[in-house]
Scaffold this active site. Structure first.
Site, mmCIF file in Angstrom:
data_model
loop_
_atom_site.group_PDB
_atom_site.id
_atom_site.type_symbol
_atom_site.label_atom_id
_atom_site.label_comp_id
_atom_site.label_asym_id
_atom_site.label_seq_id
_atom_site.Cartn_x
_atom_site.Cartn_y
_atom_site.Cartn_z
ATOM 1 C CG ASP A 251 77.360 76.551 36.572
ATOM 2 O OD1 ASP A 251 77.511 76.826 35.376
ATOM 3 O OD2 ASP A 251 77.411 77.405 37.480
ATOM 4 C CB SER B 141 84.086 84.238 22.233
ATOM 5 O OG SER B 141 82.799 84.172 22.771
ATOM 6 C CB SER B 142 82.050 81.020 18.487
ATOM 7 O OG SER B 142 81.347 82.198 18.307
ATOM 8 C CG HIS C 105 75.256 77.088 3.668
ATOM 9 N ND1 HIS C 105 74.469 78.056 3.094
ATOM 10 C CD2 HIS C 105 74.409 76.153 4.142
ATOM 11 C CE1 HIS C 105 73.199 77.692 3.187
ATOM 12 N NE2 HIS C 105 73.136 76.551 3.822
ATOM 13 C CD GLU D 209 77.959 81.999 11.756
ATOM 14 O OE1 GLU D 209 78.738 81.164 12.256
ATOM 15 O OE2 GLU D 209 77.392 82.900 12.407
ATOM 16 C CE1 TYR E 167 70.094 74.956 7.103
ATOM 17 C CE2 TYR E 167 72.147 75.433 5.997
ATOM 18 C CZ TYR E 167 70.808 75.160 5.943
ATOM 19 O OH TYR E 167 70.182 75.112 4.744
ATOM 20 C CB SER F 22 60.931 71.959 18.686
ATOM 21 O OG SER F 22 61.229 72.105 17.329
ATOM 22 C CG HIS G 277 73.765 77.460 -2.033
ATOM 23 N ND1 HIS G 277 73.109 76.544 -1.272
ATOM 24 C CD2 HIS G 277 74.000 78.487 -1.205
ATOM 25 C CE1 HIS G 277 72.955 76.987 -0.051
ATOM 26 N NE2 HIS G 277 73.494 78.165 0.020
ATOM 27 C CG HIS G 278 76.384 81.226 -0.219
ATOM 28 N ND1 HIS G 278 75.445 82.028 0.384
ATOM 29 C CD2 HIS G 278 76.363 80.059 0.468
ATOM 30 C CE1 HIS G 278 74.894 81.380 1.392
ATOM 31 N NE2 HIS G 278 75.424 80.183 1.473
ATOM 32 C CB THR H 185 64.330 72.970 5.880
ATOM 33 O OG1 THR H 185 65.727 72.707 5.728
ATOM 34 C CG2 THR H 185 64.132 74.260 6.619
ATOM 35 C CE LYS I 239 64.875 70.642 12.175
ATOM 36 N NZ LYS I 239 64.502 70.219 13.514
ATOM 37 N NE ARG J 173 73.897 91.441 -0.469
ATOM 38 C CZ ARG J 173 74.393 90.381 0.200
ATOM 39 N NH1 ARG J 173 74.617 89.248 -0.432
ATOM 40 N NH2 ARG J 173 74.640 90.455 1.474
#
Lengths: 545, 372, 57
Positions: free
Chosen positions: A121, A185-186, A269, A271, A273, A284, A318-319, A344, A347, A466
């Site tokens: 478990d 929770s997270s 950021h 987040e 990922y 994978s 970069h945001h 990235t 992968k 946007r």
């Protein structure tokens, strides 16, 4: 994948320990009746709860997206007022990120991490129950803000101050409370996953024998623990600004609105990922199973994941290329952002090398995984374009960005969750999902998702900002195409719901090893997996030698 | 030979496609400044890099999917590592990115050099309009959306510049380096004109800097790019670029108008005069929050019609408009409206929609508060 | 020591030989790898910062 362990030995061995047999007596002291699901501490039941919650939120957030797409179908205001439109974009983002994608991955982790490491478990079952039940409360509270005077959150899912503080509707305090609960929770879920992976692996299973899904979740869990407290901090500062007269983000009181963005994206950021690393893990696992060939560059994949995780803390601004950072900061964040493209890319190359010279079949999980590779890569390309700071001045806050992150999140994260569901449904229910309906769902989703998001690239490049409820006439065709795609994609998901329900109720019976190319430990327990598995851990030491 | 032809045709075709996309508004505009041309160049370079990488990667992928189908009897190999290949495919993207970073750095440095400007304009974002102030010239004005409500609601046909038209555009001379100083009076806005490749956030309490040098006279349109509340989609940016002599003439005319407005402060205004002017000001400045009929949007934007607290407290009303209300969306108008406009709009609010207080506020009263 | 640095650099680059990995995981001490990783991560940040400083001059 565990290259050192010959597959046959592992499965044979696991059959000897017979994970999942002779456990019926346990059900005797298991709660029954309506309280059963409320009080359960079983990782499989909690996993199911998470997945049902995630699907529900996906449909609610999707319905909000359809309100947005309907309003944007043509220029002019037809369906909703701008005030409500902003609430829809905000709630859609919050629900999809915190209510659908993250709980979806946690649900998969709950189900599959113990099964893939041979644990009975999760390490902390009661905590597991608590971290799930925080979520419905948090999101009921969040949704209820829509009915409060002044409406719900209307400042975008990034809730930039001071729009989200001084200028926010009164319900914002409830929004903060809801985010706190989802954050707790997270964090608890992440602690549980780390404790499970580090302590409950079957004897003889070393870290580098774990599947990529377990590996990516381990790294994701560390990211969660690192950044969720930052989110908690920033929303607490908002709470103080709103209710207690502080001026963290209020320029008139000596505060700094840009500080908010730095803090938010230092959380935000990683987040991003958090929402994609488990997807890498799923792909994978699925690609080797249907290519019948071990994952190419397993070690590199683990290392690349760790690289991405570390770099994810170095790219947040970069945001914020257009907030007026000093030149040196612009350059720093441009370089780090370009760097992160490398692991990235590695992968993607590894997945393709896994396909090369395989023996490939195209069942529904594989179809979703392949679509993931192609469409996620397209999202990666637009990400690379966004990394070029001078060009980002033109892309920033336009539909080009909307197209970019929807490509990595929908045919990225969401498709990976769907691939995982199709892949593991036989293990969960004992039945194969309907292959024909699955294919229909796949093709309608792929066509819909591209029709929905691809034209957004053009709309953004042509100059459409946007988060606007109405737009200039030159953007009309792109938006009409997007809206049609949106409805196609949205309604195809009802097909998904139907496939899942149908699979739970019956279908072709699946054996323990439901996919002939699958090699991981979960396929050694019967299908459907009994409530309790691996009570005696499979001993991998003897065969590992 | 044939292969070369096919390749040449493909490249020509793709280049044609790009030009076509540009003409049809599918791509980033080349724009009318040196910077915007550089940015467009970077955009196309990185785009084609992505296209080429994508073509190679997806070709290998689809070849593998097609060639190694089990239905065609493919047998799986068992290799799972090849260090040389891995180093190769990690190093190549790294080199491409380094090569890309060099021109990007150069362009960025150019964009950040706002020194030696010929003209300075202060750009202030307000919910939901822009205010332009020519530094040192005593000329400043709001720039409001002029698209009529009927077009937005669909009861009237939409014209070509739907949502991208304003009453008074920002007027700039061509071939001059113009420094734009950005700030905001309330939330964060972002001033963006694609043809100039300028996008900079306007942040309360901060002054950001950007610059442009426009090559061709013309009218260039953009929008607020940062979500700033309800009417974020309805605060366009319009720049009218003209030759230097035309610009000088325009500036002189605006200065005269400002002087004329200032002279109006000292005389006594009648109620109908103030009401007429006040209605105009209200419609362009106040109505987006407090609504055209003064009913407001509670709880964020209070109603003005029948608001007893407001109507009984004339001093408070004046103070609210002149100095704003801290901690709420209500901005101070002392720096952006002149005394006549403030007097007129307060008079209007106290006498319109059945608010028949009969109060007449003279510009001279307001002037006394503006210049302590 | 050099072996640990090499392995960590390989991790940063994202490519590692299976044999070396086996070796690291059976022989190496995790603390050494973690400490080296942190040091090299800080070094990477400083290096990029240095490049950015030079480029912004």
């Amino acid at each position: 994948m565990a290259p050192k362990l010959p597959l046959k030995a592992r499965l044979e061995h696991s059959e000897n320990v017979a994970g999942g047999t002779a456990v019926q007596d346990h059900d005797a002291h298991h709660s029954s009746g309506p309280l059963r699901w409320l009080l359960t501490t079983n990782h499989k039941e909690i996993g199911t709860l998470y997945l049902i919650f995630s699907l529900t939120m996906f449909l609610i957030g999707g319905a909000m997206a359809l309100v947005i797409r309907l309003e944007l179908f043509q220029p002019g205001l037809q369906l909703v007022r701008p005030e409500f439109f902003n609430q829809m974009t905000t709630m859609h983002g919050l629900i999809m990120v915190f209510g659908a994608v993250m709980p979806g991955f946690v649900g998969l982790a709950n189900w599959m991490v113990p099964l893939q490491i041979g644990a009975p478990d999760m390490a902390l079952p009661r905590l597991n129950n608590f971290s799930f039940w925080l979520l419905p409360v948090a999101f009921l509270l969040l949704l209820s803000t829509l009915l409060m005077p002044g409406g719900g959150p209307n400042f975008g899912w990034t809730f930039y101050a001071p729009l989200s503080t001084t200028y926010a509707p009164p319900s914002t305090t409830f929004f903060i409370l809801a985010m706190h609960m989802a954050g707790i929770s997270s964090i608890l879920g992440a602690i549980n996953i780390i404790a499970t992976i580090l302590n409950l692996r079957a004897p003889g299973m070393r870290l580098m024998d774990m599947t990529l899904f377990v590996w990516t979740w381990l790294i994701t869990a560390f990211l969660l623990i690192a950044v969720m407290p930052v989110l908690a901090g920033v929303i607490t500062m908002m709470l103080l600004d709103i209710n207690f007269g502080t001026s963290f983000f209020n320029a008139a009181g000596g505060g700094d609105p840009v500080l908010f963005q730095h803090l938010f994206w230092f959380f935000g950021h990683p987040e991003v990922y958090i929402m994609i690393l488990p997807a890498f893990g799923i792909i994978s696992v699925i690609v080797p199973a249907f290519a019948r060939k071990p994952l190419f560059g397993y070690a590199s994949m683990v290392y690349a994941t760790a690289s991405i995780a570390i770099l994810s803390f170095l790219v947040w601004a970069h945001h914020m290329f257009s907030v007026g950072l000093p030149l040196i900061a612009e350059l720093f964040f441009m370089y780090t952002t370009m760097l992160i493209a490398v692991p990235t890319g590695v992968k993607v190359f590894n997945w393709i090398a896994t396909l090369f010279r395989g023996s490939i079949t195209f069942e529904t999980p594989m179809l979703f995984a392949l679509a993931f590779i192609v469409l996620f890569t397209i999202g990666g390309f637009s990400g690379l374009m966004l990394a070029i700071a001078p060009a980002d001045f033109q892309y920033h806050d336009t539909y080009f960005v909307v197209a970019h992150f929807h490509y990595v999140l929908v045919p990225g994260a969401v498709f990976s969750i769907m691939a995982a569901v199709y892949y593991w449904l036989p293990k969960w229910t004992g039945h194969y999902p309907d292959e024909c309906l699955g294919r229909w769902h796949f093709w309608l989703s792929v066509i819909g998702v591209n029709l929905l998001f691809f034209p957004m690239h053009f709309a953004g490049l042509a100059g459409m900002p946007r988060r606007i409820p109405d737009y200039a006439l030159q953007f009309a065709d792109f938006n009409m195409a997007s809206s049609i795609g949106g409805f196609l994609f949205g309604f195809s998901q009802l097909l998904f719901v139907w496939v899942v329900i149908k699979c739970v109720r019956g279908g072709v019976t699946a054996p323990a090893k439901a996919w002939d190319g699958a090699t991981d430990l979960e396929w050694s327990v019967p299908s459907p997996a009994p409530l309790h598995t691996f009570e005696t851990p499979p001993d991998l030491r003897r065969v590992a030698g | 030979m044939r292969k070369t032809y096919v390749l040449a045709a493909l490249i020509t075709g793709l280049a044609g496609l790009e030009r076509n996309a540009l003409a049809n508004g599918w791509n980033m505009p080349v724009g009318v400044t040196e910077v915007s041309r550089h940015v467009h160049g970077l955009h196309m370079t990185i785009f084609w890099i992505c296209v080429v990488i994508g073509a190679v990667v997806f070709s290998v992928m689809f070849y593998s999917l097609f060639r190694y189908r089990r239905s065609k009897g493919a047998q799986a190999a068992n290799f799972h590592e090849h260090t040389t290949v891995e180093i190769f495919w990690t190093a190549i993207p790294l080199l491409i990115l380094v090569a890309m970073a060099i021109p990007a750095t150069a362009t960025l440095r150019h964009m950040y050099d706002a020194s030696e400007a010929d003209l300075e304009v202060m750009v202030t974002g307000h919910q939901w309009r822009w205010h332009y102030d020519y530094v040192g010239e005593d000329v400043g004005y709001f720039s409001n959306l002029t698209t009529p409500r009927e077009q937005i609601d669909g009861t009237q046909a939409k014209d070509a510049n739907y949502l991208l038209e304003v009453d008074q555009p920002l007027v700039l001379p061509v071939d001059r380096k113009v420094r734009l100083l950005m700030t905001s009076s309330d939330v964060i806005h972002s001033w963006w004109v694609p043809d100039l490749a300028v996008k900079k956030d306007a942040i309360p309490g901060f002054v950001n800097e950007a610059w442009t040098r426009i090559d061709e006279p013309g009218i260039y349109r953009g929008q607020c790019a940062e979500l700033c509340g309800k009417d974020h989609g309805f605060m366009p940016v319009v720049v009218h670029a003209m030759a230097q002599d035309e610009f000088d003439a325009w500036l002189a005319e605006r200065k005269q108008e400002a002087a004329a407005a200032a002279s109006g402060v000292d005389r006594n205004w009648t109620l109908p005069e103030l009401m007429e002017r006040g209605e105009q000001v209200y419609g362009s400045i106040c109505a987006s929050c407090h609504q055209p009929e003064g009913q407001g949007l509670p709880p964020t934007f209070p109603a003005l019609v029948g608001n007893q607290a407001l109507l009984e407290d004339l001093e408070g009303h004046i103070d609210t408009v002149v100095n704003g209300v801290a901690g709420t969306p209500m901005p101070a108008f002392s720096g952006t409206l002149n005394a006549v406009d403030i007097a007129a709009v307060i008079t209007f609010e106290r006498n319109a929609w059945g608010n028949d207080t009969g109060d007449i506020i003279q510009p001279s009263t307001i002037q006394a508060q503006l210049s302590p | 020591m050099w072996g640990v640095v090499k392995s960590v650099l390989a991790a940063f680059f994202g490519v590692q030989k299976e044999r070396q990995r086996q070796h690291d995981f059976s022989e190496g001490k995790p603390v050494a790898f973690i400490m080296t990783g942190i040091v090299l991560a800080v070094a990477l940040v400083i290096a990029i910062l240095l490049v950015a400083t030079l480029a912004s001059r």
